[in-house]
Design a protein around this motif. Sequence first.
Motif, mmCIF file in Angstrom:
data_model
loop_
_atom_site.group_PDB
_atom_site.id
_atom_site.type_symbol
_atom_site.label_atom_id
_atom_site.label_comp_id
_atom_site.label_asym_id
_atom_site.label_seq_id
_atom_site.Cartn_x
_atom_site.Cartn_y
_atom_site.Cartn_z
ATOM 1 N N THR A 1 0.827 -1.208 0.000
ATOM 2 C CA THR A 1 0.000 0.000 0.000
ATOM 3 C C THR A 1 0.861 1.257 0.000
ATOM 4 O O THR A 1 0.581 2.223 -0.721
ATOM 5 C CB THR A 1 -0.944 0.007 1.215
ATOM 6 N N GLU A 2 1.944 1.261 0.772
ATOM 7 C CA GLU A 2 2.824 2.428 0.831
ATOM 8 C C GLU A 2 3.508 2.667 -0.510
ATOM 9 O O GLU A 2 3.614 3.820 -0.964
ATOM 10 C CB GLU A 2 3.857 2.247 1.945
ATOM 11 N N ILE A 3 3.965 1.601 -1.154
ATOM 12 C CA ILE A 3 4.576 1.721 -2.479
ATOM 13 C C ILE A 3 3.556 2.255 -3.484
ATOM 14 O O ILE A 3 3.845 3.165 -4.282
ATOM 15 C CB ILE A 3 5.112 0.351 -2.942
ATOM 16 N N THR A 4 2.352 1.702 -3.460
ATOM 17 C CA THR A 4 1.298 2.118 -4.384
ATOM 18 C C THR A 4 0.935 3.582 -4.191
ATOM 19 O O THR A 4 0.793 4.340 -5.165
ATOM 20 C CB THR A 4 0.054 1.237 -4.198
ATOM 21 N N LEU A 5 0.784 3.996 -2.947
ATOM 22 C CA LEU A 5 0.447 5.386 -2.647
ATOM 23 C C LEU A 5 1.518 6.354 -3.144
ATOM 24 O O LEU A 5 1.206 7.426 -3.686
ATOM 25 C CB LEU A 5 0.257 5.559 -1.145
ATOM 26 N N THR A 6 2.757 5.972 -2.956
ATOM 27 C CA THR A 6 3.861 6.835 -3.395
ATOM 28 C C THR A 6 3.783 7.089 -4.891
ATOM 29 O O THR A 6 3.925 8.234 -5.357
ATOM 30 C CB THR A 6 5.209 6.188 -3.040
ATOM 31 N N VAL A 7 3.545 6.034 -5.655
ATOM 32 C CA VAL A 7 3.466 6.169 -7.112
ATOM 33 C C VAL A 7 2.204 6.928 -7.522
ATOM 34 O O VAL A 7 2.248 7.808 -8.395
ATOM 35 C CB VAL A 7 3.523 4.782 -7.774
ATOM 36 N N ALA A 8 1.074 6.603 -6.906
ATOM 37 C CA ALA A 8 -0.176 7.287 -7.250
ATOM 38 C C ALA A 8 -0.077 8.790 -6.975
ATOM 39 O O ALA A 8 -0.520 9.613 -7.792
ATOM 40 C CB ALA A 8 -1.331 6.674 -6.461
ATOM 41 N N GLU A 9 0.499 9.154 -5.858
ATOM 42 C CA GLU A 9 0.644 10.571 -5.515
ATOM 43 C C GLU A 9 1.567 11.283 -6.504
ATOM 44 O O GLU A 9 1.292 12.420 -6.923
ATOM 45 C CB GLU A 9 1.182 10.703 -4.096
ATOM 46 N N ALA A 10 2.651 10.614 -6.889
ATOM 47 C CA ALA A 10 3.573 11.218 -7.857
ATOM 48 C C ALA A 10 2.892 11.408 -9.212
ATOM 49 O O ALA A 10 3.106 12.419 -9.889
ATOM 50 C CB ALA A 10 4.815 10.343 -7.994
ATOM 51 N N LEU A 11 2.066 10.453 -9.610
ATOM 52 C CA LEU A 11 1.316 10.580 -10.863
ATOM 53 C C LEU A 11 0.332 11.744 -10.797
ATOM 54 O O LEU A 11 0.211 12.526 -11.746
ATOM 55 C CB LEU A 11 0.565 9.276 -11.153
ATOM 56 N N HIS A 12 -0.363 11.838 -9.691
ATOM 57 C CA HIS A 12 -1.353 12.907 -9.541
ATOM 58 C C HIS A 12 -0.688 14.279 -9.578
ATOM 59 O O HIS A 12 -1.214 15.222 -10.196
ATOM 60 C CB HIS A 12 -2.102 12.718 -8.225
ATOM 61 N N GLU A 13 0.464 14.394 -8.955
ATOM 62 C CA GLU A 13 1.202 15.662 -8.962
ATOM 63 C C GLU A 13 1.645 16.051 -10.367
ATOM 64 O O GLU A 13 1.841 17.238 -10.662
ATOM 65 C CB GLU A 13 2.412 15.559 -8.043
#
Length: 286
Positions: free
Chosen positions: A36-48
């Motif tokens: 979940t932490e890995i996924t969140l990191t990537v999702a947040e970077a994509l959103h930014e």
Amino acid sequence: MRAFISIDLEGMPFIVSREHLFVKGALYSEARKIATEITLTVAEALHEKGFDEVIVADSHGPMVNLLIDELPEYVEIVRGFPRPLSMVAFAKGSDIGMFLGYHAKAGTGYATFDHTYSGASVDYLEINGVRVSEFLLNSYVLGHYGIPVVLVGGDAKLIEEDVRRFTPWAVEIPFKNAISRYAAKSPSMKKLKKELKIAVAEAIRRYEKGMTEPLKVKEPVTVRLRLLRSDMADAAELLPQINRIDGKTVKFKAGNIGDAYRIFELLVLAAAGVRSIARGDTVRIS
């Protein structure tokens, strides 16, 4: 813009025990937090970087692994199994694809949990004569829909043997370097999260510069599947389009990679049923 992310567990950092991989495993809760932490990191970077939609396909085992309370509002999650196209369900319509936590194909040395789709059923899977990993199979499906795989994070052996060979444009993030099937070295989570943010930015840059491309497979496709036991091939042979090559190996053709994937999924499910029968489990058909 829409990004698609497929999530597996075996290639995630720090995950080295079978107890990480099963719902009742002693370390399963730890594995869920890591993924979940890995996924969140990537999702947040994509959103930014301007991606207003992020589709996350929870794709390990029963496919209900990620901690959904942690996911932001711009993330849609695909959960549950079985489902058509399995690890890449709902990818169609995305601009880019990313794979996180991916592992090497069955028979790979010095790779954690090497297997291809089902370690309990599949010896190897070939598409048009090429022995494929889950990464390659899923990349072909995304390629069928015109979606390039732009970033892969997972086992170093997968990256060395498959990612660099078939998708050299994809940004690579080794999550672990294995010294055996059940032992590996990983960077700290803090370091990985920093590297992932940089990697996402680079992957998007390559995509926007036209440096990436969908990975296409020649269609129609020829599929060769070697199962672990002859009774599994007995069950597979019940489908009229399946040709039996030898005691454990079957072969079939499909018009496109999506149809081939669906037939392969069905054969794996049939093999699971055969295992249940062999164990003496009660199997009800009415």
